[in-house]
Design a protein around this motif. Structure first.
Motif, PDB file in Angstrom:
ATOM      1  N   VAL A 192      31.578  35.228  29.346  1.00 39.74           N
ATOM      2  CA  VAL A 192      32.874  35.964  29.919  1.00 39.74           C
ATOM      3  C   VAL A 192      34.060  35.140  29.479  1.00 39.74           C
ATOM      4  O   VAL A 192      34.151  33.961  29.926  1.00 39.74           O
ATOM      5  CB  VAL A 192      32.694  36.381  31.362  1.00 39.74           C
ATOM      6  N   THR A 193      35.059  35.526  28.801  1.00 40.42           N
ATOM      7  CA  THR A 193      36.105  34.471  28.458  1.00 40.42           C
ATOM      8  C   THR A 193      37.422  34.943  29.201  1.00 40.42           C
ATOM      9  O   THR A 193      38.007  35.943  28.711  1.00 40.42           O
ATOM     10  CB  THR A 193      36.236  34.570  26.924  1.00 40.42           C
ATOM     11  N   PRO A 194      37.890  34.302  30.204  1.00 41.18           N
ATOM     12  CA  PRO A 194      39.068  34.571  31.150  1.00 41.18           C
ATOM     13  C   PRO A 194      40.000  34.564  30.526  1.00 41.18           C
ATOM     14  O   PRO A 194      41.118  35.307  30.562  1.00 41.18           O
ATOM     15  CB  PRO A 194      38.651  33.610  32.254  1.00 41.18           C
ATOM     16  N   THR A 195      40.351  33.640  29.399  1.00 43.37           N
ATOM     17  CA  THR A 195      41.508  33.361  28.571  1.00 43.37           C
ATOM     18  C   THR A 195      41.272  32.728  27.271  1.00 43.37           C
ATOM     19  O   THR A 195      40.111  32.070  27.232  1.00 43.37           O
ATOM     20  CB  THR A 195      42.310  32.555  29.441  1.00 43.37           C
ATOM     21  N   SER A 196      42.173  33.113  26.432  1.00 41.09           N
ATOM     22  CA  SER A 196      41.859  32.721  24.874  1.00 41.09           C
ATOM     23  C   SER A 196      42.995  31.416  24.594  1.00 41.09           C
ATOM     24  O   SER A 196      42.926  30.760  23.424  1.00 41.09           O
ATOM     25  CB  SER A 196      41.999  33.622  23.840  1.00 41.09           C
ATOM     26  N   VAL A 197      43.585  31.051  25.929  1.00 40.88           N
ATOM     27  CA  VAL A 197      44.674  29.929  25.609  1.00 40.88           C
ATOM     28  C   VAL A 197      43.886  28.573  25.780  1.00 40.88           C
ATOM     29  O   VAL A 197      43.160  28.185  26.789  1.00 40.88           O
ATOM     30  CB  VAL A 197      45.571  30.089  26.847  1.00 40.88           C
ATOM     31  N   GLN A 198      43.837  27.650  24.893  1.00 38.78           N
ATOM     32  CA  GLN A 198      43.200  26.549  24.521  1.00 38.78           C
ATOM     33  C   GLN A 198      43.629  25.900  25.551  1.00 38.78           C
ATOM     34  O   GLN A 198      42.617  24.963  26.306  1.00 38.78           O
ATOM     35  CB  GLN A 198      43.678  25.822  22.949  1.00 38.78           C
ATOM     36  N   ALA A 199      44.813  25.496  25.900  1.00 37.52           N
ATOM     37  CA  ALA A 199      45.107  24.576  27.010  1.00 37.52           C
ATOM     38  C   ALA A 199      44.638  24.847  28.485  1.00 37.52           C
ATOM     39  O   ALA A 199      44.197  24.026  29.285  1.00 37.52           O
ATOM     40  CB  ALA A 199      46.824  24.157  27.146  1.00 37.52           C
ATOM     41  N   ALA A 200      44.577  26.160  28.672  1.00 42.59           N
ATOM     42  CA  ALA A 200      43.951  26.665  29.987  1.00 42.59           C
ATOM     43  C   ALA A 200      42.530  26.711  29.973  1.00 42.59           C
ATOM     44  O   ALA A 200      41.947  26.035  31.011  1.00 42.59           O
ATOM     45  CB  ALA A 200      44.408  28.082  29.989  1.00 42.59           C
ATOM     46  N   ARG A 201      41.915  26.965  28.823  1.00 41.52           N
ATOM     47  CA  ARG A 201      40.291  26.468  28.823  1.00 41.52           C
ATOM     48  C   ARG A 201      39.916  24.890  29.054  1.00 41.52           C
ATOM     49  O   ARG A 201      39.041  24.661  29.624  1.00 41.52           O
ATOM     50  CB  ARG A 201      39.694  27.129  27.537  1.00 41.52           C
ATOM     51  N   ALA A 202      40.763  24.032  28.438  1.00 39.72           N
ATOM     52  CA  ALA A 202      40.691  22.822  28.751  1.00 39.72           C
ATOM     53  C   ALA A 202      41.009  22.506  30.249  1.00 39.72           C
ATOM     54  O   ALA A 202      40.449  21.744  30.865  1.00 39.72           O
ATOM     55  CB  ALA A 202      41.578  21.949  27.671  1.00 39.72           C
ATOM     56  N   GLY A 203      41.936  22.801  30.769  1.00 41.99           N
ATOM     57  CA  GLY A 203      42.137  22.522  32.079  1.00 41.99           C
ATOM     58  C   GLY A 203      41.006  22.949  33.030  1.00 41.99           C
ATOM     59  O   GLY A 203      40.808  22.491  33.801  1.00 41.99           O
ATOM     60  N   ASN A 204      40.703  24.188  32.794  1.00 45.07           N
ATOM     61  CA  ASN A 204      39.440  24.523  33.804  1.00 45.07           C
ATOM     62  C   ASN A 204      38.256  23.805  33.682  1.00 45.07           C
ATOM     63  O   ASN A 204      37.569  23.683  34.298  1.00 45.07           O
ATOM     64  CB  ASN A 204      38.878  26.051  33.142  1.00 45.07           C
ATOM     65  N   THR A 205      37.999  23.308  32.139  1.00 46.99           N
ATOM     66  CA  THR A 205      36.993  22.701  31.936  1.00 46.99           C
ATOM     67  C   THR A 205      36.967  21.199  32.658  1.00 46.99           C
ATOM     68  O   THR A 205      35.931  20.612  33.225  1.00 46.99           O
ATOM     69  CB  THR A 205      36.782  22.311  30.446  1.00 46.99           C
ATOM     70  N   ILE A 206      38.000  20.511  32.424  1.00 45.17           N
ATOM     71  CA  ILE A 206      38.270  19.402  33.143  1.00 45.17           C
ATOM     72  C   ILE A 206      38.257  19.462  34.792  1.00 45.17           C
ATOM     73  O   ILE A 206      37.445  18.484  35.296  1.00 45.17           O
ATOM     74  CB  ILE A 206      39.851  18.737  32.816  1.00 45.17           C
ATOM     75  N   THR A 207      38.718  20.473  35.288  1.00 46.70           N
ATOM     76  CA  THR A 207      38.692  20.621  36.761  1.00 46.70           C
ATOM     77  C   THR A 207      37.294  20.826  37.212  1.00 46.70           C
ATOM     78  O   THR A 207      36.858  20.411  38.152  1.00 46.70           O
ATOM     79  CB  THR A 207      39.516  21.798  37.135  1.00 46.70           C
ATOM     80  N   ALA A 208      36.478  21.574  36.364  1.00 47.35           N
ATOM     81  CA  ALA A 208      35.220  21.788  36.789  1.00 47.35           C
ATOM     82  C   ALA A 208      34.101  20.528  36.883  1.00 47.35           C
ATOM     83  O   ALA A 208      33.372  20.481  37.539  1.00 47.35           O
ATOM     84  CB  ALA A 208      34.515  22.954  35.690  1.00 47.35           C
TER      85      ALA A 208
END
Length: 343
Positions: A192-208
């Motif tokens: 499930v891809t919540p967003t295709s925005v690269q910066a947002a995916r990176a921010g979610n990964t770092i936070t996780a």
């Protein structure tokens, strides 16, 4: 005191008799009784903890369960499993079982040499194998027994008599490339891809990753267990999962560990950025992480001289192939650290 009963069976009175004279003078009889009761309860609590850990260690030293099928368990194994469930119930922390795990046993030298000869038999001719058998017998009767005694002596105080040697001689002294051989990585691939925005995916990964690190530091993760059982596994690998790097050396590398780290490294188009993840002691939100990553994506500055080629050093061996001299490669080893690669 109020119920006129002594659950310590006279031990509190004996402790009171051995109190220093200064305590007898400064405290009333009631205060002395309270102090002795406190000392007794503390000693009782410590004794119960040590007894529980020792009992759990004895239970975990039982290995017969490995060789039995689930449908044909012996009565001994069933009783053992019941006792283990009783002693390991509750809500343990990540490292709760570390002191209760049995030490790695030292195998008998005869068994070690037998397995060695069995492993080299297909590689040797009959004459070579006969010579190897003689060398093994000579080693067992001379140097082998002495080394075996040293090994058993080390196993008395070390939980794993081979882990420090393995880390140094197999891992840190390895001169092979860090990439692929030692480094690990994580990807945010989801069905499930919540967003295709690269910066947002990176921010979610770092936070996780940082939230997971917080759970490791607070020991909020459940201890790993053998699948389908209550048998705990060693959690030592979690101690240096984060904030750890490998500093290269000529003959051996050195592991450096920090108690905390307030930033992550971000690599983008040949440039390395330091991205701060805390503000006034507060972990940044995924949206704030995304904003910082987006600023890096929008940055048009050129790499510093040689900066865009640093990654090539990590991919190479830790020596100069032409001259044959051992050289420390200037690697940024992301082993046990957080690194975000934004292309």
């Amino acid at each position: 005191m109020y119920m006129r009963s002594d659950p310590s069976m006279g031990l509190i009175s004996k402790i009171q008799q051995h109190l220093p004279l200064s305590v007898h003078v400064s405290l009333s009889p009631q205060g002395q009784s309270l102090l002795c009761a406190l000392l007794f309860s503390t000693l009782l609590w410590l004794s119960l903890i040590l007894t529980l850990r020792f009992s759990l260690k004895l239970l975990l030293s039982y290995h017969r369960w490995m060789f039995e099928t689930h449908t044909h368990m012996s009565h001994t194994t069933r009783v053992w499993g019941t006792l283990l469930r009783l002693l390991s119930s509750g809500k343990p922390l990540l490292y709760s079982y570390q002191t209760s795990l049995p030490h790695l046993p030292v195998p008998a030298i005869k068994d070690t040499l037998s397995r060695y000869l069995q492993s080299v038999r297909p590689l040797l001719s009959d004459l070579e194998y006969h010579r190897m058998t003689e060398l093994a017998s000579e080693f067992e009767s001379s140097l082998g027994n002495r080394l075996q005694r040293y090994l058993k002596l080390k196993a008395l105080w070390a939980t794993n008599y081979v882990s420090d040697w393995w880390e140094e001689f197999i891992y840190l002294r390895s001169r092979g490339p860090i990439m692929v051989n030692s480094n690990y990585y994580g990807m945010d691939f989801l069905y499930v891809t919540p967003t295709s925005v690269q910066a947002a995916r990176a921010g979610n990964t770092i936070t996780a990753l940082l939230l997971y690190r917080r759970k490791v530091n607070r020991e909020e993760l459940k201890p790993s267990r053998v699948p389908g059982t209550v048998i705990p596994l060693c959690a030592a690998q979690c101690e240096r999962m984060f904030n750890t790097t490998r500093t290269p050396g000529i003959e051996t590398d050195v592991l450096q560990h920090w108690q905390d780290s307030e930033f992550v490294g971000v690599y983008h188009k040949g440039r390395y950025f330091r991205l701060w993840v805390y503000h006034a002691g507060r972990l940044l939100t995924p949206r704030e992480m995304e904003f910082q990553v987006q600023r890096i994506l929008d940055d048009r500055s050129e790499p510093q001289p040689g900066e865009d080629r640093l990654g090539a050093l990590t991919a190479g061996d830790r020596y100069d192939g032409g001259a044959g001299d051992k050289l420390p490669s200037c690697t940024w080893d992301s082993h046990n650290s957080i690194q975000t690669d934004v292309h």
